[in-house]
Design a protein around this motif. Structure first.
Motif, PDB file in Angstrom:
ATOM      1  N   ASP A   1     -14.318   8.432   5.853  1.00 48.20           N
ATOM      2  CA  ASP A   1     -13.446   7.821   6.859  1.00 48.20           C
ATOM      3  C   ASP A   1     -12.262   8.724   7.170  1.00 48.20           C
ATOM      4  O   ASP A   1     -11.823   8.823   8.313  1.00 48.20           O
TER       5      ASP A   1
ATOM      6  N   ILE B   1      -8.169  10.629  -1.754  1.00 49.77           N
ATOM      7  CA  ILE B   1      -7.042  10.969  -2.624  1.00 49.77           C
ATOM      8  C   ILE B   1      -7.488  11.691  -3.906  1.00 49.77           C
ATOM      9  O   ILE B   1      -6.716  12.435  -4.512  1.00 49.77           O
TER      10      ILE B   1
ATOM     11  N   GLN C   1       0.827  -1.195   0.000  1.00 47.25           N
ATOM     12  CA  GLN C   1       0.000   0.000   0.000  1.00 47.25           C
ATOM     13  C   GLN C   1       0.865   1.250   0.000  1.00 47.25           C
ATOM     14  O   GLN C   1       1.558   1.546   0.969  1.00 47.25           O
TER      15      GLN C   1
ATOM     16  N   GLU D   1      -3.992   6.417   2.262  1.00 47.08           N
ATOM     17  CA  GLU D   1      -4.051   5.258   1.370  1.00 47.08           C
ATOM     18  C   GLU D   1      -5.135   5.546   0.332  1.00 47.08           C
ATOM     19  O   GLU D   1      -6.170   6.126   0.685  1.00 47.08           O
ATOM     20  N   PRO D   2      -4.938   5.111  -0.909  1.00 46.97           N
ATOM     21  CA  PRO D   2      -5.949   5.377  -1.939  1.00 46.97           C
ATOM     22  C   PRO D   2      -7.337   4.844  -1.574  1.00 46.97           C
ATOM     23  O   PRO D   2      -8.343   5.442  -1.930  1.00 46.97           O
ATOM     24  N   ARG D   3      -7.399   3.707  -0.836  1.00 43.21           N
ATOM     25  CA  ARG D   3      -8.696   3.103  -0.578  1.00 43.21           C
ATOM     26  C   ARG D   3      -9.502   3.828   0.496  1.00 43.21           C
ATOM     27  O   ARG D   3     -10.681   3.531   0.712  1.00 43.21           O
TER      28      ARG D   3
ATOM     29  N   HIS E   1     -11.891   6.264   1.915  1.00 45.98           N
ATOM     30  CA  HIS E   1     -12.826   7.240   1.350  1.00 45.98           C
ATOM     31  C   HIS E   1     -12.872   8.496   2.210  1.00 45.98           C
ATOM     32  O   HIS E   1     -12.430   8.521   3.356  1.00 45.98           O
TER      33      HIS E   1
ATOM     34  N   THR F   1     -16.534   8.777  -2.480  1.00 45.86           N
ATOM     35  CA  THR F   1     -15.496   9.650  -3.017  1.00 45.86           C
ATOM     36  C   THR F   1     -14.223   9.315  -2.261  1.00 45.86           C
ATOM     37  O   THR F   1     -14.215   9.379  -1.030  1.00 45.86           O
ATOM     38  N   TYR F   2     -13.169   8.928  -2.958  1.00 45.22           N
ATOM     39  CA  TYR F   2     -11.924   8.606  -2.262  1.00 45.22           C
ATOM     40  C   TYR F   2     -11.192   9.883  -1.902  1.00 45.22           C
ATOM     41  O   TYR F   2     -11.116  10.814  -2.717  1.00 45.22           O
TER      42      TYR F   2
END
Lengths: 276, 167
Positions: free
Chosen positions: B32, B72, B6, B25-27, B29, B69-70
């Protein structure tokens, strides 16, 4: 519900993006507005190893009104079309359709091209672009690796089935090209949803333009690609439920009970022609 | 089995008026990120697939779903969560109206509901009650039956219209 791990890449240039696609061995997906892919990734129905974010590519956001054609970049959002921040060549049909896609928070992010490439049979743009007979410009990397080349395809040949299009792995949808209609053009659009913003159960779109002899009827939210009647003059002049149902039963391979919703949507879309 | 390293990315954005820089981290959202990294727990997560509207926040002045919506993808964006509306005149009116008209019970949907309501008041100043209901279709409330919510928004729309015509 959180998405599985993925790697992330964002480009500001179309050629850079096409080069990156060529170089990667990972299973990748493009991310435009993430309003369909986002939920699918959260639900882990989609687990791409790599995401290419298209947000930074200016070439995909261009709207251009020519003498005969309107070109809309794939990453133009539903809200931009709803608010008429981009030019219109459809006498207000596109703005009307955009206004009723999902909810405002979704429309602020979701894109025209993303929706077409996702190819959900219930999606509004899939149906609308077919009734408008739009052309799609697909681009890929040139052999020299420094420029891109494009091919044009009718939207009718683009979607092959639910969530399936002719897009190749090295290709990306750049523009949606719509031929301008005359000022006499009229349209009707009706979708049946359980609640506003829900996925449609039956959609009908109709466009009449006497100047170009267009009488087109499209039925969407079917099990697969939308159903098109290119010359629908008879049905539009006389939307007899019996004729409509007969055509729908034959074309969709469904019984009268199942075609009823589509027939109702079609009748209401045809009625709208008179109001517009 | 592919093991994926990651990679964290540097994210710069403005949250409620403050410029911040974080490693994400890209995942992750956006919802969070706001709740767990920035401790802005006023944003609630309901369905986590874009249907219920509880996580609606404002990005570059437009409402968006922060669960799909992520973080990143929000590079250099201007984010406003419910905590960032404290000095907003329309939001103050909406909050008072929600209390007065009994527009909430458990309160879980309320922050998303308020962000959507704020957008309606700005974008549709002449909306009818029916139009308000339609514009609220993307925010689910399982307590109130919506009657109080629609009444509350309508009362703010009237107050705004009167303020404009008198001033």
């Amino acid at each position: 519900m959180k998405a599985a791990s993925f790697q992330y890449q964002i480009s500001s240039d179309l050629v850079d993006l096409l080069l990156s696609i060529k170089q990667t061995h990972l299973n990748f997906k493009f991310l435009a507005g993430s309003q369909s892919l986002g939920p699918m990734m959260n639900l882990r129905l989609a687990q791409p190893e790599l995401i290419f974010d298209l947000k930074g590519i200016r070439d995909l956001k261009v709207a251009k009104m020519g003498d005969d054609f309107l070109e809309l970049g794939a990453c133009i959002t539903h809200a931009e079309i709803e608010d008429q921040k981009v030019p219109d060549a459809t006498n207000g049909l596109m703005s009307f359709v955009a206004k009723n896609i999902a909810y405002r928070a979704i429309r602020n992010q979701g894109t025209l091209g993303g929706s077409l490439c996702h190819a959900d049979p219930a999606a509004d743009w899939v149906c609308t672009m077919i009734v408008l007979n739009a052309e799609l410009e697909l681009v890929s990397l040139n052999e020299n690796g420094r420029t891109w080349k494009s091919r044009k395809i009718s939207v009718r040949n683009f979607m092959q089935g639910p969530f399936t299009t002719v897009l190749q792995e090295n290709e990306i949808l750049k523009n949606i090209v719509i031929k301008k209609f005359s000022t006499e053009m009229k349209w009707g659009y009706y979708k049946i949803c359980q609640k506003p913003g829900e996925f449609s159960k039956a959609t009908a779109a109709v466009v009449v333009d006497p100047k170009f002899a267009i009488h087109r009827l499209v039925i969407g939210a079917t099990d697969t690609t939308p159903l098109l009647m290119e010359d629908a003059k008879n049905l539009i002049t006389n939307p007899d439920p019996k004729n409509l149902n007969e055509w729908l039963q034959k074309s969709l391979g469904k019984d009268p009970f199942e075609t009823q919703l589509y027939a109702t949507a079609a009748q209401r879309a045809i009625q709208m022609l008179k109001l517009n | 089995m592919i093991t994926m390293q990651q990679t964290k990315h540097t994210l710069q954005l403005n949250v409620n008026g403050t410029n911040i820089q974080r490693e994400v981290e890209p995942r992750t959202h956006l919802a969070d990120f706001l709740r767990e990294s920035e401790l802005l727990t006023g944003t609630n997560l309901g369905c986590e697939h874009g249907v219920c509207g509880a996580c609606t926040i404002e990005m570059n002045t437009a409402p968006v779903r922060s669960c799909i919506t992520y973080a990143i993808t929000c590079q250099n964006a201007k984010i406003r969560t419910i905590e960032g509306f404290d000095s907003d005149h329309i939001m103050t009116q909406l909050k008072l109206a929600f209390t007065r008209e009994h527009a909430l019970q458990c309160g879980y949907c309320t922050s998303g509901m308020l962000v959507s309501a704020h957008d309606i008041v700005i974008r549709k100043p002449n909306a009818s009650a029916d139009e308000v209901r339609e514009a609220l279709a993307g925010n689910l409330c399982r307590c109130t039956g919506y009657a109080g919510i629609v009444r509350a928004i309508m009362s703010v729309l009237y107050a705004q219209a009167n303020a404009t015509s008198n001033g």
